[in-house]
Structure formats: C-alpha cells, structure tokens
Design a protein around this motif. Sequence first.
Motif, PDB file in Angstrom:
ATOM      1  N   ASP A 169      14.500   2.128  -0.672  1.00 45.16           N
ATOM      2  CA  ASP A 169      14.282   3.572  -0.527  1.00 45.16           C
ATOM      3  C   ASP A 169      12.771   3.834  -0.579  1.00 45.16           C
ATOM      4  N   PRO A 170      12.335   5.024  -0.140  1.00 50.21           N
ATOM      5  CA  PRO A 170      10.887   5.284  -0.037  1.00 50.21           C
ATOM      6  C   PRO A 170      10.122   5.034  -1.334  1.00 50.21           C
ATOM      7  N   ASN A 171      10.695   5.424  -2.472  1.00 46.94           N
ATOM      8  CA  ASN A 171       9.980   5.223  -3.737  1.00 46.94           C
ATOM      9  C   ASN A 171       9.760   3.748  -4.040  1.00 46.94           C
ATOM     10  N   SER A 172      10.836   2.983  -3.923  1.00 45.04           N
ATOM     11  CA  SER A 172      10.721   1.545  -4.178  1.00 45.04           C
ATOM     12  C   SER A 172       9.777   0.898  -3.178  1.00 45.04           C
ATOM     13  N   SER A 173       9.861   1.361  -1.922  1.00 41.72           N
ATOM     14  CA  SER A 173       8.989   0.807  -0.884  1.00 41.72           C
ATOM     15  C   SER A 173       7.533   0.972  -1.305  1.00 41.72           C
ATOM     16  N   TRP A 174       7.236   2.151  -1.741  1.00 45.04           N
ATOM     17  CA  TRP A 174       5.846   2.419  -2.086  1.00 45.04           C
ATOM     18  C   TRP A 174       5.401   1.600  -3.301  1.00 45.04           C
ATOM     19  N   ASP A 175       6.315   1.367  -4.242  1.00 41.54           N
ATOM     20  CA  ASP A 175       6.032   0.483  -5.387  1.00 41.54           C
ATOM     21  C   ASP A 175       5.604  -0.906  -4.915  1.00 41.54           C
ATOM     22  N   ILE A 176       6.374  -1.416  -3.956  1.00 42.87           N
ATOM     23  CA  ILE A 176       6.085  -2.767  -3.445  1.00 42.87           C
ATOM     24  C   ILE A 176       4.739  -2.780  -2.721  1.00 42.87           C
ATOM     25  N   ILE A 177       4.513  -1.743  -1.904  1.00 40.31           N
ATOM     26  CA  ILE A 177       3.251  -1.689  -1.157  1.00 40.31           C
ATOM     27  C   ILE A 177       2.066  -1.603  -2.139  1.00 40.31           C
ATOM     28  N   LYS A 178       2.245  -0.805  -3.188  1.00 35.91           N
ATOM     29  CA  LYS A 178       1.163  -0.683  -4.181  1.00 35.91           C
ATOM     30  C   LYS A 178       0.868  -2.047  -4.825  1.00 35.91           C
ATOM     31  N   LEU A 179       1.961  -2.805  -5.066  1.00 39.51           N
ATOM     32  CA  LEU A 179       1.769  -4.147  -5.644  1.00 39.51           C
ATOM     33  C   LEU A 179       1.008  -5.054  -4.674  1.00 39.51           C
ATOM     34  N   LEU A 180       1.355  -4.942  -3.395  1.00 35.64           N
ATOM     35  CA  LEU A 180       0.668  -5.765  -2.395  1.00 35.64           C
ATOM     36  C   LEU A 180      -0.814  -5.397  -2.337  1.00 35.64           C
ATOM     37  N   VAL A 181      -1.091  -4.101  -2.454  1.00 32.37           N
ATOM     38  CA  VAL A 181      -2.488  -3.654  -2.432  1.00 32.37           C
ATOM     39  C   VAL A 181      -3.217  -4.205  -3.662  1.00 32.37           C
ATOM     40  N   LYS A 182      -2.525  -4.154  -4.797  1.00 36.20           N
ATOM     41  CA  LYS A 182      -3.114  -4.667  -6.038  1.00 36.20           C
ATOM     42  C   LYS A 182      -3.452  -6.163  -5.901  1.00 36.20           C
ATOM     43  N   ILE A 183      -2.499  -6.905  -5.337  1.00 38.76           N
ATOM     44  CA  ILE A 183      -2.707  -8.349  -5.128  1.00 38.76           C
ATOM     45  C   ILE A 183      -3.890  -8.570  -4.190  1.00 38.76           C
ATOM     46  N   ASN A 184      -3.951  -7.735  -3.147  1.00 38.54           N
ATOM     47  CA  ASN A 184      -5.040  -7.833  -2.182  1.00 38.54           C
ATOM     48  C   ASN A 184      -6.385  -7.528  -2.855  1.00 38.54           C
ATOM     49  N   ASP A 185      -6.387  -6.534  -3.746  1.00 39.93           N
ATOM     50  CA  ASP A 185      -7.626  -6.184  -4.462  1.00 39.93           C
ATOM     51  C   ASP A 185      -8.122  -7.353  -5.312  1.00 39.93           C
ATOM     52  N   LEU A 186      -7.173  -8.172  -5.749  1.00 42.88           N
ATOM     53  CA  LEU A 186      -7.558  -9.337  -6.567  1.00 42.88           C
ATOM     54  C   LEU A 186      -8.046 -10.510  -5.703  1.00 42.88           C
ATOM     55  N   GLY A 187      -8.071 -10.314  -4.386  1.00 36.99           N
ATOM     56  CA  GLY A 187      -8.676 -11.308  -3.495  1.00 36.99           C
ATOM     57  C   GLY A 187      -7.717 -12.060  -2.586  1.00 36.99           C
ATOM     58  N   THR A 188      -6.423 -11.799  -2.706  1.00 32.48           N
ATOM     59  CA  THR A 188      -5.465 -12.517  -1.860  1.00 32.48           C
ATOM     60  C   THR A 188      -5.334 -11.808  -0.505  1.00 32.48           C
ATOM     61  N   THR A 189      -5.348 -12.591   0.548  1.00 31.71           N
ATOM     62  CA  THR A 189      -5.147 -12.036   1.887  1.00 31.71           C
ATOM     63  C   THR A 189      -3.676 -11.627   2.010  1.00 31.71           C
ATOM     64  N   VAL A 190      -3.412 -10.437   2.585  1.00 36.71           N
ATOM     65  CA  VAL A 190      -2.031  -9.991   2.736  1.00 36.71           C
ATOM     66  C   VAL A 190      -1.751  -9.685   4.208  1.00 36.71           C
ATOM     67  N   ILE A 191      -0.669 -10.244   4.715  1.00 38.88           N
ATOM     68  CA  ILE A 191      -0.236  -9.898   6.072  1.00 38.88           C
ATOM     69  C   ILE A 191       1.146  -9.273   5.952  1.00 38.88           C
ATOM     70  N   LEU A 192       1.241  -8.034   6.381  1.00 47.50           N
ATOM     71  CA  LEU A 192       2.471  -7.273   6.202  1.00 47.50           C
ATOM     72  C   LEU A 192       3.058  -6.932   7.576  1.00 47.50           C
ATOM     73  N   ALA A 193       4.246  -7.421   7.836  1.00 42.55           N
ATOM     74  CA  ALA A 193       4.923  -7.036   9.078  1.00 42.55           C
ATOM     75  C   ALA A 193       5.878  -5.902   8.731  1.00 42.55           C
ATOM     76  N   THR A 194       5.770  -4.800   9.442  1.00 35.88           N
ATOM     77  CA  THR A 194       6.628  -3.657   9.109  1.00 35.88           C
ATOM     78  C   THR A 194       6.810  -2.752  10.324  1.00 35.88           C
TER      79      THR A 194
END
Lengths: 226, 306
Positions: A169-194
């Motif tokens: 659902d949209p809320n959970s989706s955004w939680d996951i995206i925020k986590l991906l952004v957080k991981i990316n901020d820590l230096g990991t490259t993120v490739i998101l297919a959506t």
Amino acid sequence: MIRYENVGKIFSGDFVALEDVNLQIEKGEFVSVIGHSGAGKSTLLKLLYAEEQPTSGQVLFDGRDLATIKKRHLPYYRRNIGTVFQDFKLLSEKTVFRNVSYALEVIGKTSQEINEEVPEILDIVGLADKMEKYPNQLSGGERQKVSLARALIHRPAVIVADEPTGNLDPNSSWDIIKLLVKINDLGTTVILATHDREVVDKLNKRVVVLEKGKIVSDCKKGKYVC
Amino acid sequence: MLKEKFLKLGRTFKEGLNNFFYNFWLSFATVSILALSLYVVSATALLGITGNSIVNNIKNNINISIYLNPDVSTEDVDLIRQEITNISDVASVDFVSNDQALDNFINNTGDDPVILDAIKEIGDNPLFSSLVVTAKDSAKYDGIASSIEKSSFTDKINSVNYTRNKEDIDKINVAVEDAGKAGIILGGIFILISVLITFNTIRLSMYSRKQEFEIMRLVGASNMYIQMPMIFEGILYGFFGSLIALALLPLTTKFVSSLAGRIISQESLHAFYFQYLWMISGAVLAFGILLGVISSFIAIRRYLKI
C-alpha cells in the motif's frame, strides 16, 4: 562503476527484451528505471546480477566484463549486489532472524558473527522487535523490510530493487523507498525498477525510461515524465 | 578458512539430513529399494565366490587313477611309471599298492563293522594297485588321459577313472557360471532401478526446495554449498540401504550354508561371511554410498540450475 555497452538481449522465440542499451551508473547514485510491463526493466537488472547473459554487447562492473566471470566465481561476484523483489522471496518456514541469517550461513560465517550482525541490520530496517516472527505474521511492508535486511547483510556495493513496492500500500511503499534513500545516503548505489509514478516523482533523482527494450530518456533529476 | 569450510560442511550435512527426513515414507521406499539391490548384488557375489572356491577345491583334487591288472610285476610298474612321467605336463606319479588302497579304504569308511565283515568274508584284497597321476595344470588332464590311452601298456591297465570326475567338474563349472550370469543380470537390473528411484527422490526434494535454491543463488551461496545437501542426501540413502542389506546377508548365508552343507561339507558360505565380515561390510557400504552419490549427481546435473 556499472556500464551497459550496446547491450541486447533476445529470449527464445525471438522476443527482444533489450536492444542497444547504453547506460552508465556511478558509485553512490540512486537510479530509477521506469517503463511499462515488458519494457525490459527486470531483464536490465538480471543482467547486472548475472542471472541472465546479454545476447550482444557487454555489462561491466568496476571495469570487468561480467561475461568473463567463471561460473564458479559468480557466487562471489553476486555478494557485491543485494537484491529485493516484488514477491519478497522469503522462506516461510524460517523466522525473520533465520531468513536474514541464512544469507550469512551459506557463506560460512560463524554463529557468533551471525548473532552480532543480524540484529544490527534488523535494527536499521526497524524490525528489531520482530526477529522471532514468521513471514506470515508480518505485513507486506514488514516482509519487504526483511528482504531488504537480507540484501544488506553482505554490505553490498549495489542494491537492486525490482518493483519492491509492487505489492504494497502507499504508506508501506513510501517506508521502503525511504529506507532505500537512507541506504543510498550511506553510500550504497541503488537501482530501483518501478512503474510507481508517485514514488518516482517524490524521489526527484535520476530516472531512466525504458520502452520496448530501448532507453528513450535519461534525466539527472527527473520526474516520471522528464 | 578451514573453520569456514567445516562450518559449511556441517550446515550442508544438516540440510541433507532435513531433506532425508522431510518426506519420511519416500525416503523409506528409496532406502528399501537400494537395500534390496545391494542385497541381491552382494548375495550373488558371495555365492559366486563360494561356488568358485568349491570348483577350485575340486580341481585341486583331480587326478587320474590308473588301476593296474593284478598280474602286473613290480618291474613293469616301474617301467609304466617311467613312461607316464615322461608325458609332458605330468607333475607326479604315485604308486598306491592294493594293500595301501585297502588301508585307505578302511580308514575312510571309519572302521565300519559291516564293511570290515564284508572284506573278511571275501578273504582276499579285492582292490587293485594303482598309479595316481597329477598334472601341472588342471586343463592338461585331457591330453594326459589320451596319451595314456595310446601308450604301450594299455593291456596292463584294468581301468582309468578320469572321465567320471571330468563330467562332474564340467557340470559344477557350468552351474557356477550360469548362476553368476543370472546374478549379474539381476543385480544390474536392480541397480538400474534403484539409481532411477533414488535419483527421482532427490529430484523431488530438489523441487520442493526450488525457491530456496533461488534465494541461495541470490545471496551468493557457492555452487558447492547448494549441491552438497543433495550429495549428503544420496549418501544417507546409500548408507541406510547398505545397513539393511548387511543385516539381511547373514540370514541368507546361514540358510544357504545349511542347505549346501548337506552336499558339500568343506565349504561354508556362512563361515566365509564372518571370516571376511569387515571387508564385506566395507565393500557393501562403499558400493551403496557410491550408488547414492551417482544418483545425486545425475539429479544435480539434470535439474539444478546454478
């Protein structure tokens, strides 16, 4: 860091999944790959974690052509890349802890290392209090977080997320995206297919658009329509 | 590094054990058919070995006995003996006088009073003196026998008892060979069936763990790590199959020995089994495990995508 050079992929039955794809992704980037179903997004990602081989052209990781990696060395290469999928790919008979620790067990980490590292990573994704639960006792968003924790446990250089919010659902989706952004901020490259327009618009990061196996646009700070 | 290898080995063994017990009845059926095949093969091999040793034993006891007419003089005996010794392939020629023959006969019959009385009744020694000829090689008896038939002293011979032995030996030889062939064919069929069944069981357990393999690949498990549980599963089928076969074997050898004991007293299959217990157990276990591993390899090669 990652380069696709004139990459083509044709599946049996002459189905062209990718055609003459040229793409470069730098270390630490967050790239969204968008397109309709069948546009070639998943194939593009599969080539990166060497689940598929290109029919033509080459895919390079840190300057190394993936086609030259010997079959028996592929597992070691794959530890550089964490993968997250729409269907979570969790083992239903294992607890949250065991689902994540599994990734360490198979590479021969000791129980002590596992007991230290798994709670740490589950804490990062916000599931420290659900370690002993089974996947069917969790919400969709939580399951995806377990899957993300498993992908992160090797501290990979790249996280590949193939439609990670497709079942949420949209809320959970955004939680996951925020986590991906957080991981990316820590230096990991993120490739998101959506193909989630809202997610891409909110992110305001690089967007690569695929259509019928071809890259039709590549915007540095893009929206769904860039 | 070594610790990591042991850890992985322990974990994959545990996975193999889980696979083995996951579908108990299927594992039970697989172990049973493997046990049956191993039992047929090892029982055939044991029977073959004992059969051969019986034949060899008889072959070593073959000789040609030339019974001489009672009127042949001592000088003639020496001449005849000399002539036979000169025939090629003759190893030895021993003279057994009729008195000696009688002593041997009495000894062999164990002082049976009926026989002793019968001999007394005849009054005279009814046996002939003989020359006992042994060959350097059991295959050469035919040649030696025909040379004796063509010799210059045929008129001094009462009888030659070679032909009868020969027929018996040929019969046993044929029986042992036929039993061996039947055993090999039957054993071959059983092995083929058991490998097919074991391979299919492993394939089924692979199928039920399909998603696990996918995840293992994605999290970077080495190919060996993915394959090892199936290899261990095959080893376990072979191991338990061998144990059951080994438990059945002594019952069979005991039964066969009690049957055969009525015919041939000097060879006991059962005694042979216990004399070589460790060697036989090792061979059956090794063969069973080998069959299990071969089945695993076939399943892995055909169905496991890495």
